[in-house]
Design an enzyme around this catalytic site. Sequence first.
Site, PDB file in Angstrom:
ATOM      1  CG  ASN A  90      -1.942  -1.064   1.178  1.00 51.80           C
ATOM      2  OD1 ASN A  90      -2.518  -1.329   0.137  1.00 51.80           O
ATOM      3  ND2 ASN A  90      -2.135  -1.715   2.296  1.00 51.80           N
ATOM      4  CE1 TYR A  91       0.052   4.121   3.727  1.00 48.25           C
ATOM      5  CE2 TYR A  91       0.643   2.145   4.944  1.00 48.25           C
ATOM      6  CZ  TYR A  91      -0.184   3.229   4.753  1.00 48.25           C
ATOM      7  OH  TYR A  91      -1.246   3.411   5.578  1.00 48.25           O
ATOM      8  CB  ILE A  92       6.819   0.839  -0.963  1.00 50.22           C
ATOM      9  CG1 ILE A  92       7.234   1.036   0.496  1.00 50.22           C
ATOM     10  CG2 ILE A  92       8.013   0.934  -1.887  1.00 50.22           C
ATOM     11  CD1 ILE A  92       8.230   0.031   0.990  1.00 50.22           C
TER      12      ILE A  92
END
Length: 773
Positions: free
Chosen positions: A731-733
């Site tokens: 989800n974030y990288i």
Amino acid sequence: MSDSEDDKPLYKRVAPKAPTPIQTPVKIETHDQAFPQKPTNSSADGSKVANVKRSNDRPVKRNVKQEADQDNTPLAKKRKQSNGTTVKKESKPVKKETLADTTSAAASLKRSVSSTTSQKATTAKKAKTAEPAVKETKKSKKAKEEEEEEVYRWWEEDSQKAEDGDDSIKWTTLEHNGVLFPPEYVPHGVKMKYDGKPITLTPEAEEVASFFAALLETDHAKNPTFQKNFFRDWQEVLKQDPRNPEIKEFDKCDFRPIWEKFELDKEKKKQATKEEKQKAKEERMKTEEPFLYAYVDGRKEKVGNFRIEPPSLFRGRGDHPKTGTLKKRVTPEQVTINIGHTAKVPEPPAGHKWALVAHDQTATWLATWKENVNGSFKYVFLAASSAWKGQSDMQKFEKARELKKYVKKIRENYTAELRDKLSETRQRATAMYLIDRFALRAGNEKGDDEADTVGCCSLRYEHVDLIPPNTLKFDFLGKDSIRYENSVDVDIQVFKNIKIFKKQVGPGHMIFDRLTTVGLNKYLNSCMKGLSAKVFRTYNASHTFQQQLDKLTVPTDPISDKMLSYNRANREVAVLCNHQRTIRALKYQNMKLKRQILTLEPALKKKKPELSAEDPDLTEEWMIEYEANLVEKEREKIKQKFEKQNEKLKADGEKPLPESELKERLKAANEMEARLKKERKTGKVACKPTMNVEKLKAAIEKTDAKIKMTIVQETDKEENKEIALSTSKMNYIDPRISVAWCKKYNVPLEKVFSKTLIEKFRWAQNIDDSWKF
DNA sequence: AGGCCGACTTAGAATTGGTAAG
DNA sequence: CTTACCAATTCTAAGTCGGCCT
């Protein structure tokens, strides 16, 4: 800040003037720090990161055939558009509509099942009458690459957006087969006991009792709130039919017979032959088949969760007041379907109707219903690999990259505003500091009927302790009631501010009493279009990862070492901290292996001194305790196995094994205890006769890798609670960081992404190796 | 202007399935 | 061949946040 105006709570005050907007993008960031706040080694690694050439990351060429097609609109789309569907916005509030004119859509759905793709459609269409031919070509191809489903490469298209100016319209045509309902309840007739006596329940009551019985061995069943809510709802069901016995006290209920039945079922399922399993699987696939795909503007897309959630007991996390509440069976009458005007409306189950058939072109859901426990909505969406999800995923990362241009200014701004005389502004600045540096979530307020968890804006007095001169100690439950416990050094002004805010509000109150997530996001939006608090998490995670990866990767390393660097970069995304326990166990294992080698070949002692090196973590004291633990576990295991066997024998009507047998078996544990003790004393560890030095070395290497992995995970989990490894990857990288890295260093992408992630991130895969976040 | 609703992303738990160890 | 383990996948709860309504 003791400005009188300043001391009134937010809601009593007149609207303050708009915050200073920051609209000018700052050049390019070189030395911005990101959230692993540890005085991030000031290592100036700006050089590589600095020159980000963006904007032109469009694919260069691609697929000649498609180009020849003049425009990229897939056939199906053209078809639809030409048959009169206009793109203008559909009246928002969905209203009931009868399905007229389904014929063409129905036909198209059928057709598209066999083949739909922008490129292949042309040929496939022609073969309409000769279906078998089509299948054949497909099959022969399958031989090479497992049914490579044609995907819509939206990221290769030039002007996707803007096309019709209105990006709130998500589709023109939408076809799908609706949702799959769980099977009806089939009573098993197993009698549970009440007050020691077997009782007979109506199927409805039995079903609910069984929900509980299934959880008997889990923590839920021991949770008083869970019990209470379950019992209340169950009694409701019991009362509905006078044939049910009167059940007054939870404590007199014995669900174990039903639980045992389920255990037996599981066992049977496991014992089933291969053929039986295969058959069951095929059957499952067959029922699923119609629901697997949808057609969006004629393009085939995988559907995500097409199953209606089955009834169950609500499993709220943490201290959820409603945990254990009966989640009722969903009927078609509660389900709204979203589908194209001209598409065939999926048949509701026989004798039923849909709540509504909507044609909401601004939405991406295929179906929705309201759930009875919390009154929230559930949706059926397309899968993560779909264009819709992919596009918004990419947008998310592009937004985070855009933040790069503004972040310096934003940081300067909030740093200055830490001293603002208006406490609203000061609170906002302080909150921004925390969100930026520690990746806290925004923290919307929650209701009494939810678990008491917080984020930045909703932090309360007791969630932050002040340790002079400038340390903040956080301890609170965040999303999913995961504990966030972290001590950090902060800017002295931040420390002072928190101290003041705390003093002003007092125990039990929110620290930022004049700040709401809405206010915060409004401010952020004025800094940069589309900016909100969560973007900082994405930005910081991706940014840090990119930096670390650049720093840690050694181009000449073999792939395995590069992987290590990759994982380490992932770890560095979090901060170092105490993470002993699991790692010690692995080190212990490692030590044992080394000793085995030495026992096997004492000559190595001199040649390889590292084999006899002592690990300071492995103290005598710790080992004694650890070994005692191991032995205890072994005993448990033996006992459990024994009991399980007995249960089975009982079920088969045979007589159980005698206690003496158990005693006999437990001797093994005693032997183990003695052996470990001796090994500890002498330092000599015997190994299996099948072992040799080579094998042992391999094993050591394996535990070494495991230790490293554990450090990675532990650091990430313990320290940065909020971001677990897989989650950040997912989800974030920004996946393009990983893709570029793999390309640059010739590491297969599969080493880094699982199959589903590869599918999900298909949009990120055709960038070139110089791509930077 | 604030509260609620709705749609969407993010998240851990539970389940499955593949594989290494026994 | 089981069995036990772990990684992947599925499931659904729990957030975020914008927009609409009052």
